[in-house]
Design a protein around this motif. Structure first.
Motif, PDB file in Angstrom:
ATOM      1  N   ASP A  35      -9.294 109.808 179.672  1.00 27.34           N
ATOM      2  CA  ASP A  35      -8.062 110.143 178.968  1.00 27.34           C
ATOM      3  C   ASP A  35      -7.652 111.096 179.431  1.00 27.34           C
ATOM      4  O   ASP A  35      -6.198 111.469 179.119  1.00 27.34           O
ATOM      5  CB  ASP A  35      -8.321 110.302 177.169  1.00 27.34           C
ATOM      6  CG  ASP A  35      -8.622 109.146 176.260  1.00 27.34           C
ATOM      7  OD1 ASP A  35      -8.688 108.236 177.232  1.00 27.34           O
ATOM      8  OD2 ASP A  35      -9.382 109.275 175.432  1.00 27.34           O
ATOM      9  N   LYS A  59       7.829 114.029 175.805  1.00 27.52           N
ATOM     10  CA  LYS A  59       6.295 113.775 175.103  1.00 27.52           C
ATOM     11  C   LYS A  59       6.248 112.002 175.709  1.00 27.52           C
ATOM     12  O   LYS A  59       5.082 111.679 176.114  1.00 27.52           O
ATOM     13  CB  LYS A  59       6.252 113.610 173.758  1.00 27.52           C
ATOM     14  CG  LYS A  59       4.967 113.690 173.027  1.00 27.52           C
ATOM     15  CD  LYS A  59       4.895 113.652 171.701  1.00 27.52           C
ATOM     16  CE  LYS A  59       3.580 113.197 171.062  1.00 27.52           C
ATOM     17  NZ  LYS A  59       3.790 113.213 169.709  1.00 27.52           N
ATOM     18  N   ASP A  60       7.152 111.363 175.306  1.00 30.45           N
ATOM     19  CA  ASP A  60       6.863 109.839 175.647  1.00 30.45           C
ATOM     20  C   ASP A  60       6.847 109.704 177.122  1.00 30.45           C
ATOM     21  O   ASP A  60       6.201 108.776 177.796  1.00 30.45           O
ATOM     22  CB  ASP A  60       8.049 109.025 175.283  1.00 30.45           C
ATOM     23  CG  ASP A  60       7.956 108.751 173.630  1.00 30.45           C
ATOM     24  OD1 ASP A  60       6.921 109.131 173.089  1.00 30.45           O
ATOM     25  OD2 ASP A  60       9.112 108.623 172.943  1.00 30.45           O
ATOM     26  N   ASP A  91       1.169 108.897 182.306  1.00 28.44           N
ATOM     27  CA  ASP A  91      -0.125 109.115 182.187  1.00 28.44           C
ATOM     28  C   ASP A  91      -0.757 107.691 182.368  1.00 28.44           C
ATOM     29  O   ASP A  91      -1.604 107.173 182.926  1.00 28.44           O
ATOM     30  CB  ASP A  91      -0.636 109.914 181.248  1.00 28.44           C
ATOM     31  CG  ASP A  91      -0.702 111.451 181.465  1.00 28.44           C
ATOM     32  OD1 ASP A  91      -0.750 111.693 182.517  1.00 28.44           O
ATOM     33  OD2 ASP A  91      -0.679 112.212 180.452  1.00 28.44           O
ATOM     34  N   LYS A 105       3.627 110.354 178.402  1.00 32.57           N
ATOM     35  CA  LYS A 105       2.728 109.356 177.881  1.00 32.57           C
ATOM     36  C   LYS A 105       2.675 107.945 178.856  1.00 32.57           C
ATOM     37  O   LYS A 105       1.732 107.469 179.290  1.00 32.57           O
ATOM     38  CB  LYS A 105       3.221 108.669 176.457  1.00 32.57           C
ATOM     39  CG  LYS A 105       1.953 108.263 175.785  1.00 32.57           C
ATOM     40  CD  LYS A 105       2.460 108.088 174.309  1.00 32.57           C
ATOM     41  CE  LYS A 105       1.438 107.091 173.535  1.00 32.57           C
ATOM     42  NZ  LYS A 105       2.058 106.697 172.088  1.00 32.57           N
ATOM     43  N   GLU A 106       3.964 107.657 179.221  1.00 28.94           N
ATOM     44  CA  GLU A 106       4.345 106.477 180.283  1.00 28.94           C
ATOM     45  C   GLU A 106       3.610 106.972 181.242  1.00 28.94           C
ATOM     46  O   GLU A 106       2.963 106.205 182.093  1.00 28.94           O
ATOM     47  CB  GLU A 106       5.756 106.240 180.217  1.00 28.94           C
ATOM     48  CG  GLU A 106       6.422 105.611 178.986  1.00 28.94           C
ATOM     49  CD  GLU A 106       7.706 105.631 179.450  1.00 28.94           C
ATOM     50  OE1 GLU A 106       8.510 105.344 180.485  1.00 28.94           O
ATOM     51  OE2 GLU A 106       8.530 105.641 178.169  1.00 28.94           O
TER      52      GLU A 106
END
Lengths: 476, 476
Positions: free
Chosen positions: B189, B378-379, B385, B382-383
């Motif tokens: 993670d 933020k998004d 990572d 996420k994408e």
């Protein structure tokens, strides 16, 4: 089975034993298998972690970056700055062998890392634009000691060492003072230690420095303890290690350096300054546990109340003592461990929805509605911390005196052991003489230096005219 | 004057040089004056600090407490656990001298601290109620290496070493697995490393352990890298160091221990797994700078826009590149340093109130209204990572194959270098033979172990019947 708390020798009876009893019984440290090297147990290490948490962001605000430099320094590299070598060589631990193989060159375990930094800077710096470099590391260092005391003097200790390099002398000098300010604010606002901030005399300055600044604090036995230093090197290390840069006119110049550090020694100062015969007393920002909730009996009802309180206080470092030991034992242990606030809840409190808050510093107890408790903690912490500082400051003031000659100086050391402000010529030879005669030396020339020099006085030892006023004291 | 970015050797041309070029050019490390010992520069050390920030609270959630144990271990103490001595003695650095004085007993620089912990536990533990003890320390350790590579293998390195002691075997065994889970979650993670989690064979387990668990990850050159371990000692160290407690029936029992660690080696894994020919690629949670704002020219208008953006993004680690270098240089440097998102603002953007967001992983660019930027980060993270993980996982899957005999195993190592799952008897002598024949060894017996053993197979090397399936690979 948990051991009963061993007796703490009263401070007045035997100061040194009182201190040792506290660090052992509060489980801050344990002796390791090598003489003079300590194990920092969880409770002791947590204090160090809290110190790091408070101090590290302050360095970063000044643009300082953290790094890690190697533990070992090749002997040949170490030997380049002559004063530095003389200062450290006798206490340096040396690696001479790996497995069965004898090394071609001895490797020194860092007593401090000026040498490795200088060696790096020499390769790294080409132009004035590459500067400043502002580095810090949180590491272990080693300086072999004959007599050791937990936190105060150990052969291995933890510290932070800052090393900076600048393209002009003024910026470097200012940086040593900026750091001194960070340290001073930290000592006063976080550790609640009254410090005298000043400059070291020629006799006492760091091996290799042009100017050494220091923060001194006075222990309850009247001895001063140095808790932080900041050094201006000028171009001393730059010349020894050939650290040069091209200035704006493309001419080559030596660079200007600083170094500065505080160590786990501060924990020793903290303990001695605030603690009492019940055990540790810790300022709130550093206490690993800020609030301990103790129930008179481990009944479900009382534990429920405790849990609810804990939840409401969760932005503090709060714990419930749920062990099966007696109420009295738990209270003594909270005292021993220097937990600033204790909240006690008993069966009678259930009926009235209240609890007792007890302060560690003055053992004042207040019965309060449960609902009101979360609202008062912040103010209680403030009063508590202010009280620690006020007590320490009162002591420090009371133990500061003046003397004009050596006889009255020595008299003060006996009658009111502490800082003695004396007129002093500042000469190395004169200070060596004082040291030889009295087993004491100067602590610092206090800052800020007075703008208008005081009227010429006569040195308290040699009688030569002088315009310096300097603190002398017995010291750790 | 800032140096131009040196060329990075393409990964396909020379993998090893590509790696070295990246760690040097991205200014993660510099070589120190002693062979095999590295300087972690600010950008490299910041990655380590971010790793600590993510991992340390996870240990604390399990009740682990941080401590500091001494650097040096007396030789006589070290020699008590025979397997442990054999495992480490050849690479141990020894202090034999302090100043001019030769020590009576040699002191070993810790290669790991089981011995010091055991010595402490022996004195500390009396009753089953004193257990468990759950300790961790973030420290430097030393294991002398002949050939070294930045982060992957160095004579001194930074790590955390956890050491726990329990009053029953089951709890200790469960604890090694809890920690393994913490590591696995962290690798996946946070570092975005696909890991194979498993148990080491007898041949490969830690010196002194009964069971060693490991996390393995596959590098782009097809070699496996061990990035974390968790050991169950049973009562091995307890017997060697006499660590006993009274159980609930007042009988004396040996205690059960574990140890576990991850090191700066993870940074090596991170770099090799994600980076490309432009330089570093870092996952967002670890990147010292998450967003770099670059203006096309340092005009007051553009810098104002940049500053406003920075303020709105201040909950991220964001910087503005205000240096006087060219726009192109700044973009290349942001690539080199693996900054996940770049926001570019030029004069034309001013008119439209927009800016360009550029992703480091796939170099995708999006032009967006300035007002919308804070909402999309933020998004995008996420994408980003998820994309790093997906790429690494696809690679790892593609490079995992099976073989049933030594010939096909060796064939796989050439044709599709990576993990090869083989039926294996598990015998130490058989693995030694494989190692001698192929210069490879087992990585792990993957977990979870299958509940229903697979049909008996024949060991890929000795041909004996066996029910283990084991990953073998070339390894760092």
């Amino acid at each position: 089975m948990a051991k009963l708390i061993d007796k703490i020798t009263p401070q007045k009876e035997n100061f040194s034993q009182w201190y040792t009893d506290i660090v052992k019984n509060a489980k801050l440290v344990e002796y390791g298998p090598t003489k003079g090297m300590l194990i920092l147990r969880p409770y002791g290490y947590a204090i160090w972690e809290n110190i790091q948490k408070e101090l590290d962001p302050e360095f970063k605000k000044l643009g300082v970056e953290n790094v890690y430099f190697p533990l070992l320094i090749p002997e040949s590299l170490f030997m380049k700055e002559v004063e530095h070598v003389e200062g450290f060589a006798p206490e340096v631990a040396m690696v001479t062998q790996v497995g069965n193989k004898v090394l071609e060159e001895r490797l020194f375990i860092r007593p401090t890392s000026e040498v490795l930094m200088a060696n790096f800077f020499e390769k790294e710096v080409k132009s004035y634009r590459d500067l400043p470099l502002l580095y810090n590391q949180w590491v272990n260092v080693m300086r072999w000691e004959k007599t050791t005391r937990p936190f105060l003097r150990t052969s291995e200790f933890l510290w932070q060492e800052g090393h900076t390099l600048h393209n002009n002398s003024q910026e470097a000098q200012e940086f040593t003072l900026k750091i001194l300010k960070v340290y001073e604010t930290f000592m006063r606002d976080v550790l609640r230690l009254p410090v005298v901030v000043g400059q070291k005399t020629e006799h006492e300055k760091f091996a290799g420095a042009q100017t050494t600044y220091t923060l001194e604090t006075l222990m309850p036995d009247g001895q001063a303890l140095q808790v932080g230093t900041s050094h201006y090197f000028g171009d001393n290390f730059a010349k020894a290690y050939n650290i040069r840069f091209q200035n704006q006119n493309s001419a080559w110049e030596y660079a200007y350096g600083t170094s500065w550090g505080v160590s786990t020694r501060m924990i020793g100062a903290l303990i001695m300054t605030h603690s009492d015969d019940y055990g540790l007393v810790l300022p709130t920002k550093i206490a690993p546990i800020q609030i301990m909730i103790i129930v008179v009996k481990n009944t479900p009802e009382l534990l429920d109340v405790a849990q609810e309180l804990k939840t409401k206080l969760s932005h503090y470092r709060v714990q419930i003592d749920t062990t099966d030991r007696s109420f009295g034992y738990k209270m003594s242990e909270a005292d021993l461990k220097g937990i600033p606030l204790r909240i006690e809840v008993g069966p009678r409190d259930l009926a009235t929805n209240s609890a007792t808050i007890s302060r560690r510093d003055n053992h004042e107890k207040t019965v309060l509605d449960l609902a009101k408790i979360p609202g008062v903690v912040k103010d209680l912490f403030k009063e508590y911390d202010a009280n620690l500082m006020a007590k320490a400051e009162a002591y420090s003031t009371q133990r500061t005196s003046k003397a004009l000659d050596l006889v009255s100086y020595q008299d003060q050391l006996v009658r009111n052991p502490g800082y003695v402000l004396v007129p002093f010529c500042g000469k190395v030879s004169c200070e060596a003489e004082v040291k030889q005669k009295t087993a004491t030396n100067s602590r610092c020339i206090p800052l800020p230096k007075k703008k208008n020099s005081p009227v010429k006085q006569l040195c308290f030892n040699c009688g030569e005219p002088c315009d310096l006023e300097v603190y002398f004291a017995r010291a750790y």
